[in-house]
Design a protein around this motif. Structure first.
Motif, PDB file in Angstrom:
ATOM      1  N   LEU A  85       0.830  -1.207   0.000  1.00  0.00           N
ATOM      2  CA  LEU A  85       0.000   0.000   0.000  1.00  0.00           C
ATOM      3  C   LEU A  85       0.862   1.254   0.000  1.00  0.00           C
ATOM      4  O   LEU A  85       1.887   1.320   0.687  1.00  0.00           O
ATOM      5  CB  LEU A  85      -0.898   0.031   1.232  1.00  0.00           C
ATOM      6  N   VAL A  86       0.410   2.269  -0.744  1.00  0.00           N
ATOM      7  CA  VAL A  86       0.992   3.606  -0.674  1.00  0.00           C
ATOM      8  C   VAL A  86      -0.161   4.599  -0.601  1.00  0.00           C
ATOM      9  O   VAL A  86      -1.312   4.252  -0.831  1.00  0.00           O
ATOM     10  CB  VAL A  86       1.883   3.923  -1.898  1.00  0.00           C
ATOM     11  N   GLY A  87       0.164   5.839  -0.269  1.00  0.00           N
ATOM     12  CA  GLY A  87      -0.879   6.858  -0.219  1.00  0.00           C
ATOM     13  C   GLY A  87      -1.427   7.048   1.182  1.00  0.00           C
ATOM     14  O   GLY A  87      -0.790   6.711   2.179  1.00  0.00           O
ATOM     15  N   ASP A  88      -2.633   7.577   1.252  1.00  0.00           N
ATOM     16  CA  ASP A  88      -3.262   7.924   2.526  1.00  0.00           C
ATOM     17  C   ASP A  88      -3.739   6.666   3.247  1.00  0.00           C
ATOM     18  O   ASP A  88      -4.700   6.031   2.850  1.00  0.00           O
ATOM     19  CB  ASP A  88      -4.443   8.861   2.282  1.00  0.00           C
ATOM     20  N   GLN A  89      -3.049   6.298   4.310  1.00  0.00           N
ATOM     21  CA  GLN A  89      -3.395   5.115   5.086  1.00  0.00           C
ATOM     22  C   GLN A  89      -3.876   5.479   6.488  1.00  0.00           C
ATOM     23  O   GLN A  89      -3.786   4.685   7.425  1.00  0.00           O
ATOM     24  CB  GLN A  89      -2.184   4.187   5.187  1.00  0.00           C
ATOM     25  N   SER A  90      -4.435   6.675   6.612  1.00  0.00           N
ATOM     26  CA  SER A  90      -4.890   7.144   7.916  1.00  0.00           C
ATOM     27  C   SER A  90      -6.144   6.422   8.380  1.00  0.00           C
ATOM     28  O   SER A  90      -6.449   6.398   9.566  1.00  0.00           O
ATOM     29  CB  SER A  90      -5.148   8.655   7.861  1.00  0.00           C
ATOM     30  N   GLY A  91      -6.901   5.838   7.422  1.00  0.00           N
ATOM     31  CA  GLY A  91      -8.116   5.131   7.787  1.00  0.00           C
ATOM     32  C   GLY A  91      -9.319   6.028   7.954  1.00  0.00           C
ATOM     33  O   GLY A  91     -10.394   5.574   8.350  1.00  0.00           O
ATOM     34  N   GLY A  92      -9.183   7.316   7.636  1.00  0.00           N
ATOM     35  CA  GLY A  92     -10.298   8.252   7.735  1.00  0.00           C
ATOM     36  C   GLY A  92     -11.376   7.949   6.712  1.00  0.00           C
ATOM     37  O   GLY A  92     -11.170   7.199   5.751  1.00  0.00           O
ATOM     38  N   SER A  93     -12.545   8.558   6.886  1.00  0.00           N
ATOM     39  CA  SER A  93     -13.685   8.272   6.002  1.00  0.00           C
ATOM     40  C   SER A  93     -13.419   8.689   4.564  1.00  0.00           C
ATOM     41  O   SER A  93     -13.983   8.123   3.629  1.00  0.00           O
ATOM     42  CB  SER A  93     -14.940   8.966   6.530  1.00  0.00           C
ATOM     43  N   ASP A  94     -12.576   9.687   4.375  1.00  0.00           N
ATOM     44  CA  ASP A  94     -12.265  10.154   3.021  1.00  0.00           C
ATOM     45  C   ASP A  94     -10.897   9.686   2.536  1.00  0.00           C
ATOM     46  O   ASP A  94     -10.451  10.089   1.460  1.00  0.00           O
ATOM     47  CB  ASP A  94     -12.310  11.691   2.971  1.00  0.00           C
ATOM     48  N   ALA A  95     -10.221   8.873   3.333  1.00  0.00           N
ATOM     49  CA  ALA A  95      -8.881   8.418   2.960  1.00  0.00           C
ATOM     50  C   ALA A  95      -8.964   7.296   1.933  1.00  0.00           C
ATOM     51  O   ALA A  95      -9.870   6.455   1.982  1.00  0.00           O
ATOM     52  CB  ALA A  95      -8.130   7.940   4.198  1.00  0.00           C
ATOM     53  N   LEU A  96      -8.028   7.292   1.008  1.00  0.00           N
ATOM     54  CA  LEU A  96      -8.007   6.253  -0.011  1.00  0.00           C
ATOM     55  C   LEU A  96      -6.562   5.980  -0.405  1.00  0.00           C
ATOM     56  O   LEU A  96      -5.888   6.842  -0.981  1.00  0.00           O
ATOM     57  CB  LEU A  96      -8.816   6.675  -1.245  1.00  0.00           C
ATOM     58  N   ALA A  97      -6.092   4.786  -0.065  1.00  0.00           N
ATOM     59  CA  ALA A  97      -4.735   4.389  -0.427  1.00  0.00           C
ATOM     60  C   ALA A  97      -4.745   3.718  -1.795  1.00  0.00           C
ATOM     61  O   ALA A  97      -5.794   3.548  -2.419  1.00  0.00           O
ATOM     62  CB  ALA A  97      -4.179   3.456   0.640  1.00  0.00           C
ATOM     63  N   ARG A  98      -3.563   3.303  -2.254  1.00  0.00           N
ATOM     64  CA  ARG A  98      -3.455   2.587  -3.530  1.00  0.00           C
ATOM     65  C   ARG A  98      -2.713   1.277  -3.311  1.00  0.00           C
ATOM     66  O   ARG A  98      -1.709   1.227  -2.590  1.00  0.00           O
ATOM     67  CB  ARG A  98      -2.690   3.428  -4.560  1.00  0.00           C
ATOM     68  N   ILE A  99      -3.198   0.229  -3.962  1.00  0.00           N
ATOM     69  CA  ILE A  99      -2.503  -1.054  -3.985  1.00  0.00           C
ATOM     70  C   ILE A  99      -1.578  -1.041  -5.190  1.00  0.00           C
ATOM     71  O   ILE A  99      -2.045  -0.948  -6.330  1.00  0.00           O
ATOM     72  CB  ILE A  99      -3.488  -2.223  -4.077  1.00  0.00           C
ATOM     73  N   ILE A 100      -0.295  -1.098  -4.937  1.00  0.00           N
ATOM     74  CA  ILE A 100       0.665  -0.993  -6.047  1.00  0.00           C
ATOM     75  C   ILE A 100       1.374  -2.320  -6.318  1.00  0.00           C
ATOM     76  O   ILE A 100       2.122  -2.436  -7.276  1.00  0.00           O
ATOM     77  CB  ILE A 100       1.707   0.118  -5.774  1.00  0.00           C
ATOM     78  N   ARG A 101       1.103  -3.318  -5.467  1.00  0.00           N
ATOM     79  CA  ARG A 101       1.769  -4.613  -5.650  1.00  0.00           C
ATOM     80  C   ARG A 101       0.900  -5.720  -5.070  1.00  0.00           C
ATOM     81  O   ARG A 101       0.266  -5.560  -4.043  1.00  0.00           O
ATOM     82  CB  ARG A 101       3.127  -4.589  -4.931  1.00  0.00           C
ATOM     83  N   VAL A 102       0.865  -6.853  -5.766  1.00  0.00           N
ATOM     84  CA  VAL A 102       0.201  -8.057  -5.253  1.00  0.00           C
ATOM     85  C   VAL A 102       1.257  -9.149  -5.199  1.00  0.00           C
ATOM     86  O   VAL A 102       1.843  -9.514  -6.218  1.00  0.00           O
ATOM     87  CB  VAL A 102      -0.968  -8.498  -6.160  1.00  0.00           C
ATOM     88  N   ASP A 103       1.523  -9.661  -4.000  1.00  0.00           N
ATOM     89  CA  ASP A 103       2.572 -10.655  -3.830  1.00  0.00           C
ATOM     90  C   ASP A 103       2.156 -12.008  -4.398  1.00  0.00           C
ATOM     91  O   ASP A 103       0.956 -12.298  -4.571  1.00  0.00           O
ATOM     92  CB  ASP A 103       2.904 -10.823  -2.344  1.00  0.00           C
ATOM     93  N   GLU A 104       3.141 -12.825  -4.690  1.00  0.00           N
ATOM     94  CA  GLU A 104       2.869 -14.178  -5.191  1.00  0.00           C
ATOM     95  C   GLU A 104       2.079 -14.958  -4.140  1.00  0.00           C
ATOM     96  O   GLU A 104       2.359 -14.899  -2.947  1.00  0.00           O
ATOM     97  CB  GLU A 104       4.179 -14.896  -5.493  1.00  0.00           C
ATOM     98  N   ARG A 105       1.091 -15.703  -4.601  1.00  0.00           N
ATOM     99  CA  ARG A 105       0.208 -16.432  -3.680  1.00  0.00           C
ATOM    100  C   ARG A 105       0.796 -17.784  -3.300  1.00  0.00           C
ATOM    101  O   ARG A 105       1.398 -18.460  -4.122  1.00  0.00           O
ATOM    102  CB  ARG A 105      -1.160 -16.636  -4.331  1.00  0.00           C
ATOM    103  N   THR A 106       0.591 -18.151  -2.043  1.00  0.00           N
ATOM    104  CA  THR A 106       1.044 -19.457  -1.568  1.00  0.00           C
ATOM    105  C   THR A 106      -0.028 -20.527  -1.747  1.00  0.00           C
ATOM    106  O   THR A 106       0.278 -21.722  -1.755  1.00  0.00           O
ATOM    107  CB  THR A 106       1.424 -19.378  -0.082  1.00  0.00           C
ATOM    108  N   SER A 107      -1.278 -20.120  -1.861  1.00  0.00           N
ATOM    109  CA  SER A 107      -2.383 -21.053  -2.085  1.00  0.00           C
ATOM    110  C   SER A 107      -3.546 -20.284  -2.682  1.00  0.00           C
ATOM    111  O   SER A 107      -3.633 -19.057  -2.534  1.00  0.00           O
ATOM    112  CB  SER A 107      -2.822 -21.731  -0.777  1.00  0.00           C
TER     113      SER A 107
END
Length: 345
Positions: A85-107
């Motif tokens: 995650l990058v961006g606003d991670q404050s968890g506020g009602s108007d906050a919106l982060a970005r998912i910039i990576r998805v790790d390899e899955r184990t299952s």
């Protein structure tokens, strides 16, 4: 006398400014080395609710709502995925982060709508175990469904666990004896936990602690009752997890709920059918260390069911040599038959 027609020249031509910037674009993307590792706990309409690794276990106030970064395109992101995650991670009602990576899955727990559907749906990622919930009575256990769920677990790299619920109702029904119902899977070393409505699920709580576990089962088998017993405030937790931002939990989506003793239980919607169009018999057999090497000697296209369907299956020779018991092979082949059975069985 009518006026002479107007004469036009280049000064009358309007040049619309270009919409594209003259600044050259670059394909170099930032590495985001400072991205916060997190786990996806709910998905709803283009928004992903995540719990950062830096949060205290079970701290739902630390949840972050994120969108998928443009560079990920249509990369599927599901509950259980490990992301950056990058961006606003404050968890506020108007906050919106970005998912910039998805790790390899184990299952992966995958299913299709039915066995003729080529579109594969990933239900849960990175779960350590799959808890197959079946009732001993009201409704009676569906052996076919359990077999199909086992196929999905073996093919997806999850450790299967069978949970037989409503043992209190089965007390008056000899045919619903847990030992009788579970006998068919005994040779597969399938862990089995029996629960009752009138007793706390202490054994189940113990096997789930500290793990990420996915629960699946037909509607009415007591899955929600089990979740509520494991997580006393499950309703509040579900609302908090999937109600962050503008999302909400519905019966068509999975949601991860934190366990009081650590770990997560992923509650999946009740299913009527479990399609296995994406699974091959070889994937299932490969999940068994004592059988996987033998099937390298099977002919191409072998379904590993034995005669008459597969008369040259190498698993029969393995039994003849004493490498594996006949009962274990018979139990496995009963599960493999589920691949050819209707998806709603």
């Amino acid at each position: 006398m009518a006026p002479a027609p107007r004469q036009y020249d280049e000064t009358d031509v309007r040049i619309r400014p270009g919409r594209r910037s003259s600044r050259p674009r670059t394909k170099i993307r930032p590495e985001h080395t400072d991205a916060e590792p997190a786990m996806v706990v709910a998905v709803d309409r283009g928004r992903w609710t995540c719990i950062p690794d830096s949060a205290r276990p079970g701290d739902l106030d630390a949840l972050v709502v994120a969108m998928r970064a443009r560079e990920l395109g249509r990369t599927p992101i599901v509950v259980g995925d490990r992301v950056g995650l990058v961006g606003d991670q404050s968890g506020g009602s108007d906050a919106l982060a970005r998912i910039i990576r998805v790790d390899e899955r184990t299952s992966v727990l995958r299913r299709t709508a039915d066995d003729n559907d080529a579109y594969e749906r990933i239900v849960v990622a990175n779960a350590e175990q799959l808890v197959i919930v079946a009732a001993l009575a009201d409704p009676p256990p569906s052996v076919g469904f359990v077999d199909r769920a086992l196929v999905a677990a073996y093919a997806g790299g999850l450790r299967p666990l069978l949970c037989l619920t409503k043992a209190d109702l089965a007390d008056t029904q000899p045919t619903a004896d847990p030992a009788v119902v579970a006998a068919g899977w005994h040779e597969l070393d399938l862990p089995i936990v029996v629960t009752r409505f009138d007793r706390p699920p202490d054994e189940m709580r113990e096997v789930l602690a500290g793990r990420v576990s996915a629960l699946i089962g037909h509607s009415g088998v007591g899955k929600s009752t089990l979740v509520n017993a494991l997580v006393p405030d499950a309703a509040r937790a579900v609302g908090r997890v999937s109600g962050v931002g503008k999302g909400r939990h519905t019966s068509s989506s999975a949601v991860a709920i934190p366990l009081p003793g650590g770990g997560w239980v992923v509650d999946t919607p009740g299913v009527r059918s479990f399609g296995l169009a994406h699974v091959s018999a070889t994937e299932v057999v490969s999940a068994f260390a004592d059988l996987a090497a033998a099937i390298t000697d099977c002919p191409r296209g072998c379904g590993h069911l034995g005669p008459p369907a597969d008369p040259e299956c190498a698993l029969d020779a393995l039994v003849a040599s004493g490498g594996v018991s006949a009962g274990r092979l018979a139990a496995l082949r009963r599960v493999l038959v589920a691949l050819a059975a209707p998806s709603w069985s």
